[in-house]
Design a protein around this motif. Structure first.
Motif, PDB file in Angstrom:
ATOM      1  N   GLN A 288      69.142 -18.155  77.154  1.00  0.00           N
ATOM      2  CA  GLN A 288      68.150 -17.089  77.656  1.00  0.00           C
ATOM      3  C   GLN A 288      66.726 -17.455  77.694  1.00  0.00           C
ATOM      4  OE1 GLN A 288      70.793 -14.145  75.385  1.00  0.00           O
ATOM      5  NE2 GLN A 288      69.333 -12.880  76.618  1.00  0.00           N
TER       6      GLN A 288
ATOM      7  N   ALA B 263      66.605  -7.545  77.061  1.00  0.00           N
ATOM      8  CA  ALA B 263      67.240  -9.200  77.074  1.00  0.00           C
ATOM      9  C   ALA B 263      66.239  -9.991  77.926  1.00  0.00           C
ATOM     10  CB  ALA B 263      68.440  -9.187  77.459  1.00  0.00           C
TER      11      ALA B 263
ATOM     12  N   SER C  36      79.500  -5.800  76.379  1.00  0.00           N
ATOM     13  CA  SER C  36      78.303  -5.593  75.766  1.00  0.00           C
ATOM     14  C   SER C  36      77.526  -7.081  75.636  1.00  0.00           C
ATOM     15  CB  SER C  36      78.372  -4.999  74.535  1.00  0.00           C
ATOM     16  OG  SER C  36      79.140  -5.677  73.552  1.00  0.00           O
ATOM     17  N   ARG C  37      78.390  -8.184  75.303  1.00  0.00           N
ATOM     18  CA  ARG C  37      77.675  -9.266  75.421  1.00  0.00           C
ATOM     19  C   ARG C  37      77.048  -9.691  76.890  1.00  0.00           C
ATOM     20  NH1 ARG C  37      76.122 -12.919  72.428  1.00  0.00           N
ATOM     21  NH2 ARG C  37      74.438 -12.152  73.278  1.00  0.00           N
ATOM     22  N   THR C  38      77.722  -9.498  77.990  1.00  0.00           N
ATOM     23  CA  THR C  38      76.983  -9.587  79.184  1.00  0.00           C
ATOM     24  C   THR C  38      75.606  -8.632  79.110  1.00  0.00           C
ATOM     25  OG1 THR C  38      79.383  -9.411  79.951  1.00  0.00           O
ATOM     26  CG2 THR C  38      77.476  -9.601  81.546  1.00  0.00           C
ATOM     27  N   ARG C  39      75.856  -7.452  78.942  1.00  0.00           N
ATOM     28  CA  ARG C  39      74.560  -6.454  78.711  1.00  0.00           C
ATOM     29  C   ARG C  39      73.438  -7.322  77.990  1.00  0.00           C
ATOM     30  NH1 ARG C  39      75.272  -1.347  80.324  1.00  0.00           N
ATOM     31  NH2 ARG C  39      77.427  -1.004  79.897  1.00  0.00           N
ATOM     32  N   PHE C  40      73.817  -7.666  76.828  1.00  0.00           N
ATOM     33  CA  PHE C  40      72.799  -8.451  76.024  1.00  0.00           C
ATOM     34  C   PHE C  40      72.270  -9.704  76.403  1.00  0.00           C
ATOM     35  CE2 PHE C  40      74.673  -5.538  72.515  1.00  0.00           C
ATOM     36  CZ  PHE C  40      73.436  -4.807  72.492  1.00  0.00           C
ATOM     37  N   LEU C  41      72.968 -10.261  77.363  1.00  0.00           N
ATOM     38  CA  LEU C  41      72.448 -11.605  78.163  1.00  0.00           C
ATOM     39  C   LEU C  41      71.300 -11.129  79.204  1.00  0.00           C
ATOM     40  CD1 LEU C  41      75.477 -13.971  78.546  1.00  0.00           C
ATOM     41  CD2 LEU C  41      73.454 -14.004  77.044  1.00  0.00           C
ATOM     42  N   GLY C  42      71.246  -9.671  79.623  1.00  0.00           N
ATOM     43  CA  GLY C  42      70.170  -9.403  80.484  1.00  0.00           C
ATOM     44  C   GLY C  42      70.802  -8.836  81.788  1.00  0.00           C
ATOM     45  N   TYR C  43      72.091  -8.841  81.774  1.00  0.00           N
ATOM     46  CA  TYR C  43      72.634  -8.201  83.037  1.00  0.00           C
ATOM     47  C   TYR C  43      72.885  -6.738  83.207  1.00  0.00           C
ATOM     48  CZ  TYR C  43      74.036 -13.166  84.100  1.00  0.00           C
ATOM     49  OH  TYR C  43      73.934 -14.467  84.367  1.00  0.00           O
ATOM     50  N   ARG C  44      72.438  -6.226  84.330  1.00  0.00           N
ATOM     51  CA  ARG C  44      72.624  -4.831  84.337  1.00  0.00           C
ATOM     52  C   ARG C  44      74.185  -4.736  84.916  1.00  0.00           C
ATOM     53  NH1 ARG C  44      67.367  -3.827  84.828  1.00  0.00           N
ATOM     54  NH2 ARG C  44      66.820  -2.823  83.055  1.00  0.00           N
TER      55      ARG C  44
END
Lengths: 250, 530, 378
Positions: A168, A83, C242-250
């Motif tokens: 993003q 991402a 998983s939304r949070t993950r795909f936003l780039g958050y670890r």
């Protein structure tokens, strides 16, 4: 942003994924250029969602390679890293943070330092505020900014999710069935929005709605049983005998 | 003519022989007991034991037990019943003499007595007595028993007893310096085939001056026995592990069904087991009160009842609480925990907080000896029972329509629902089935564990571990999980101790879940993602 | 833009009430006559202090469960570890006043014939070291445990079960005499803390006030976390991981951070609990205890922070009353509470009250915000 080293933004080569012997992807190869919009069609089980899973790091392929900007090996990175490289993904069913307000949803998606510690000390800046305002305007949710995302209609959630993707600032957007559950007008608007986005970014759209795909007016790839069946302009692809047989029907 | 003299001579000779027999070594030896000297007593003992006189065994026993009495140079045996016998004739003796005194023995004499006993009973007509005697000689290694031993071996027909006799002879030969090396090597071979801890101990007592080839053979034999014993020991531990695994399987398999179909963690599952155990208790109480003759069948009566009781409580819980919580697994976990507290307290109120006595039918006591393994019948019964329950459930899930529906719901609830399967009905039935199975597990566990209101609590964490380790949606996973944990637990115990072994195992499972978050036999593919 | 401020109305109320308690309890204890209706008796002070330490524990559970969806059934372990760290300090303070009068070794070690103090007891005679350990030991365990668990994405009931296994394993371990923590009996017979006798009234009052202060500080820390962007990410993880993950958050880093902080708060709660109760034993690790904490949070209102405090106080007061008046019925009541709250009051006392308040406000159109009405629900 550095200039791309290769003309291809996303390059999948010979990607195979199997679950318990079932091949969800079978030696799939695909290349997406910078600022290209591509529509992916195909029957259920063709591997469309699995392909997105591979690109976004959710599923690891058993074989094959997936390169982003010619240098990043997507098969060795996790979702968060991918991402941050600049790949955004919209799910098949709209997934937003129901308990957060619409603007908080966008705010959380804004390109920013993603580490917990900086999040703890982060303060909202004027530039962030402007970016949020602009994005909300673009996905037509300004009037709803203070409402909880869970209260939005299905179509509004789809748009909010697209807005979050834009926040993003990705180089590549993967959009899974954006028109599902939308009215005709909303579908047409969504097509407009995506075409607009595709002027500056690469967009991959998975869609079943052929009217919508026609609206997009872009190169189409038809998947079947985990590999590419046909590729080209929609008219060419939809004239393909095999495509008609397995997907469009006679 | 045959003279009268000849006849007379013959008569005298006959008479003399009879008198001779009359005044044989037995009778000669007896008075020495009255001498009140340990060495005389020991000598007399040796003579009596070697005499072959029918009363000799009684005399030796009486000596051992302090019932051999002396008065005025005469020897008497006081029978355990109190009657006084004349040691010479074996006839009852009238009024006891005034100065009756017990023949005293010291430790040396006592050892000699033990050895003599061994020798005497070696020829007993009772195979059990011969066996005991052979074992006694084996331990005492008394060289004096050797001739009797040879005699006994020659006429022994019973294979087990013969083996015991031979190892007794080997034990004696091994320790005697004047025996030929060939005999000693034969003795070592015999001990090696005996192969137990005592044989190892005996081999290590080989005198220092033994010829090198004998010493070599002895140490080899000892090593061979040791490794064989280790093997048997491991086998015994594996057996304990399998039996523990069966217990875990019984406790966990119902949980696997409810967790598998509904994704519901039923924290009250342990209480279903407990209720099954209390059902057994009630059934046994009723049988004791009204039909004591049927006690042997009590467990078979309890099984269906426990299934019904626990199963209906399960259905009731599902209908009144759990069905309102679908899709909220964590809340279900909390609500069922609350139910478990209520069930525990209910049972505590009705039956009291203490352990209740659940009897074991006679057919379940005793043990099966396989080689050096001792398999107690109640453990065997539980292993067999667990296997039966497992296979039955497997068949139910595979071949009945309920099983088909349950599997469909496990794999894809939404799809099953849209195919017209009434998922909430299946949920209730699956929950009832899981609880009922827990109930019959309780019947089995009542045989090996304390039946108290806390019974369920002690199994719940282990059951979770089994289910989590084995993976959801596959009974084989539960089987493998239960057996792995059971055997690993018992194999760890000798090294780490029971508590530490369990801690090690818990940590191992916690780490294992990191590697395979959905267990050993997880469902894969799209169904999981949904 | 509407920002949740650190000190909203709820926070002000919570802090004022805590401040009030910190003043009123000592005053009512010291200033009023024993017979008076307002008098707070000497044994009530440490009892109330105990409730406050439980409230802090509940707060720590609410932070991860209410805001990040991590249902820990092993938080009692962190509480107990903090308690043991404090107990070890108090043990060392006994010095030669123990039964065996050994100046260094605690009684149970003398009893077990130990010659030397085990290495992990070193330094516990020094309060600052013990105080650091109160936070560090639970924090380190939570970090290691969480690092494994969150990295491999163990979630939901699986995570709950392994946290339960963790506290169960610790309970078994602490029951062992060779562990060096007093086995069965745990640590007890404490004499003084920092030179103040634990039995004295003034020490107890100070401990009570400290508990109130610690609770207030813990509350503020949690408020700070949940009102920051970090808190928003946590809620995002809770609602759509998983939304949070795909936003780039670890996601695993966020979970790990908040889990560790929460464990440290629990440890602090345990450290406050021990001197006021006078004992710490392996029973504190019992899985049942940890589950009970969760129900305090659920009763008060998950995800509201103040609700966790309220729930801990209400349930524990109920427990004290029941075990005195109707001991056999306590488990029925507690069990019933679990079922009732999850089934009929999932938002807890505070959440339900908030909902009612929001509904009441929505009926007054003049005061409601123009777009607060759910008109767009097509």
């Amino acid at each position: 942003m550095t200039e791309p080293v290769t003309p291809t933004l996303l390059y999948l080569d010979n990607v195979t994924v199997s679950f318990d012997g079932f091949r969800a992807l079978n030696a799939l190869s695909l290349a997406i250029d910078h600022a290209e919009m591509r529509a992916i069609i195909g029957p259920n089980g063709a591997g469309k969602t699995t392909m997105m899973d591979v690109i976004t790091g959710k599923t690891r392929p058993n074989e094959g390679s997936a390169l982003f900007e010619g240098m990043h090996d997507l098969t060795s990175l996790d979702e968060a890293a991918i991402a941050e490289l600049g790949i955004g993904r919209k799910f098949q069913t709209p997934t937003v943070f129901d308990m957060h307000t619409v603007e908080d949803n966008v705010l959380l998606a804004l390109k920013d330092d993603r580490r917990p510690f900086s999040a703890l000390f982060s303060r909202r800046t004027a530039s962030e505020r402007e970016r949020v305002d602009a994005l909300l305007e673009r996905v037509r949710l300004t009037a709803h900014r203070r409402r909880k995302a869970g209260e939005l209609s299905h179509g509004q959630k789809q748009w909010l999710e697209i807005g979050m993707l834009l926040a993003q600032e990705p180089k590549l957007l993967l959009v899974d069935e954006p028109a599902a559950g939308m009215t005709d007008q909303e579908t047409a608007d969504t097509a407009d929005l995506l075409r607009d986005i595709a002027k500056t970014r690469a967009v991959v759209v998975v869609e079943h709605d052929m009217t919508f795909v026609r609206d997009l007016d872009v190169k189409v790839t038809c998947l079947h049983e985990g590999s590419v069946l046909a590729e080209g302009p929609l008219d060419v692809v939809s004239a393909n005998e095999r495509v008609i047989e397995v997907y469009l029907g006679r | 003519m045959i003279s009268l003299r000849n006849i007379l001579q013959a008569f005298v000779l006959l008479l003399g022989m009879a008198t001779c027999a009359y005044a044989g070594p037995y009778e000669d030896a007896l008075p020495k007991f009255a001498a009140d000297s340990y060495s005389d007593t020991e000598a007399a003992l040796g003579a009596v034991a070697g005499s072959g006189h029918p009363l000799s065994l009684s005399v030796v026993e009486a000596l051992r037990d302090g019932r051999l009495l002396a008065a005025n140079g005469q020897i008497f045996i006081r029978e355990p019943s109190g009657n006084l016998l004349n040691a010479v004739t074996g006839q009852a003796f009238g009024p006891a003499p005034q100065n009756l005194k017990a023949v005293r023995i010291n430790n040396r004499v006592r050892r000699a007595v033990e050895a003599a006993m061994g020798g005497l009973t070696l020829l007993s007509s009772d195979a059990g007595a011969r066996m005991d005697a052979a074992r006694a000689v084996f331990r005492s290694r008394d060289a004096a028993a050797l001739p009797t031993l040879q005699q006994a071996i020659a006429k022994e027909t019973h294979a087990d007893v013969k083996q015991a006799l031979e190892s007794a002879r080997a034990a004696i030969l091994l320790n005697q310096a004047d025996v030929s090396p060939t005999d000693r090597l034969a003795a070592i071979a015999s001990l090696r085939s005996r192969g137990d801890q005592e044989a190892v101990a005996l081999l290590s007592t080989l005198p220092a001056g033994a010829p090198p080839e004998v010493a070599e053979a002895a140490s080899q034999a000892a090593a061979a026995i040791r490794s064989r014993l280790e093997l048997w020991n491991a086998a015994q531990n594996v057996w304990y592990g399998i039996s523990l695994g069966s217990v875990l399987l019984l406790a966990a398999i119902g949980l696997a069904i409810t967790f598998g179909t509904m994704g519901v963690i039923n924290m009250a599952h342990g209480e279903m087991v407990m209720i099954g155990a209390y059902t057994t208790f009630v059934v046994q109480e009723l049988i004791r009160a009204y039909a004591p003759g049927m006690f042997g069948a009590s467990l078979f009566i309890a099984l269906p009842l426990a299934f019904l009781v626990a199963g209906s409580i399960g259905v009731l819980i599902e209908r009144t609480v759990i069905r309102f919580l679908y899709g909220r697994p964590l809340e279900t976990l909390l609500a069922t925990w609350g139910l478990s507290l209520i069930l525990q307290q209910t049972v505590r109120t009705i039956f009291g907080p203490t352990n209740r006595e659940v009897g074991t039918p006679a057919w379940m006591s005793g043990a099966l000896e396989v080689g050096s393994l001792s398999l107690t019948y109640n453990r065997v019964a539980i292993v067999v029972f667990a296997a039966t329950v497992f296979v039955t459930l497997l068949l139910v899930l595979r071949y009945t329509s309920l099983g088909l529906y349950v599997r469909a719901v496990t794999q894809n609830r939404r799809m099953a629902g849209s195919m017209g399967i009434r998922t909430n009905r299946i949920d209730a039935l699956a929950f009832g089935l899981g609880s009922g199975v827990a109930g019959i597990a309780g019947v089995a566990l009542s045989q090996i564990d304390n039946v108290s209101p806390n019974l369920g609590q002690s199994y719940i964490i282990d059951s979770f571990m089994v289910v989590v380790f084995g993976g959801v949606g596959n009974l084989w996973g539960t089987l493998v999980g239960a057996m792995t944990l059971g055997v690993a637990n018992k194999l760890l115990e000798p090294y780490a101790g029971a508590v530490l072994g369990k801690i090690v195992l818990l940590i191992a499972i916690i780490l294992f879940i990191q590697r395979r978050p959905r267990g050993l036999f997880a469902l894969k593919g799209r169904a999981v993602e949904a | 833009m509407k920002t949740q401020s650190l000190l909203d109305r709820q926070a002000v109320i919570v802090l004022s009430l805590l401040g009030l308690a910190a003043v009123l309890v000592p005053v009512l204890n010291v200033m009023t006559a024993p017979g008076s209706a307002l008098h707070i008796s000497d044994h009530l002070v440490p009892l109330l202090g105990k409730y406050l330490s439980f409230a802090l524990l509940a707060l720590s559970v609410d932070l991860i469960w209410g805001f990040c969806g991590i249902l820990s059934l092993g938080h009692g372990a962190f509480f107990a570890l903090g308690g043991y760290a404090m107990g070890m300090y108090l043990m060392r303070q006994i010095g030669p006043r123990g039964v065996y009068a050994d100046p260094i070794l605690p009684d149970f070690m003398v009893f077990l014939n130990w010659k030397d103090l085990p290495w992990f007891w070193y330094g516990f005679d020094w309060f600052p070291y013990a105080a650091i350990m109160v936070l560090l030991v639970p924090g380190a365990l939570a970090f290691v445990f969480g690092w494994f668990a969150f990295r491999s994405r163990v979630t939901g009931v699986y995570l709950s079960i392994i946290t339960q296994a963790m506290t169960f394993a610790l309970m078994l371990a602490f029951f062992r005499n060779d562990m060096g923590f007093g086995g069965n009996n745990g640590l007890t017979d404490f004499k003084e803390i920092l030179g103040f006798p634990l039995q004295s009234e003034s020490t107890r009052i100070v401990l009570f006030v400290l508990s109130a202060v610690a609770l207030a500080a813990g509350y503020l820390l949690c408020r700070w976390i949940v009102t920051s962007k970090l808190g928003k990410v946590l809620v995002a993880v809770r609602d759509a991981e998983s939304r949070t993950r795909f936003l780039g958050y670890r996601v695993e880093h966020y979970k790990l951070a908040v889990f560790t902080v929460s464990a440290m708060l629990a440890g602090l709660a345990g450290a406050l609990y021990v001197p006021q109760v006078g004992i710490i034993n392996p029973g504190e690790f019992a899985p049942a205890n940890s589950i009970e904490v969760v129900i305090w949070v659920a009763v008060g209102g998950r995800g509201t922070l103040a609700g966790a405090i309220l729930g801990a106080l209400v349930v524990n007061a109920g427990k004290t009353w029941f075990t005195g008046a109707l001991p056999e019925f306590w488990l029925f009541a507690l069990g019933g509470l679990f079922v009732f709250v999850t089934l009929l009051m999932p938002r807890g006392i505070l959440g339900t009250a908030q909902d009612a308040w929001t509904r009441a406000r929505a009926r007054l159109p003049s005061r409601s915000a123009p777009n607060a009405l759910p008109h767009a629900a097509e």
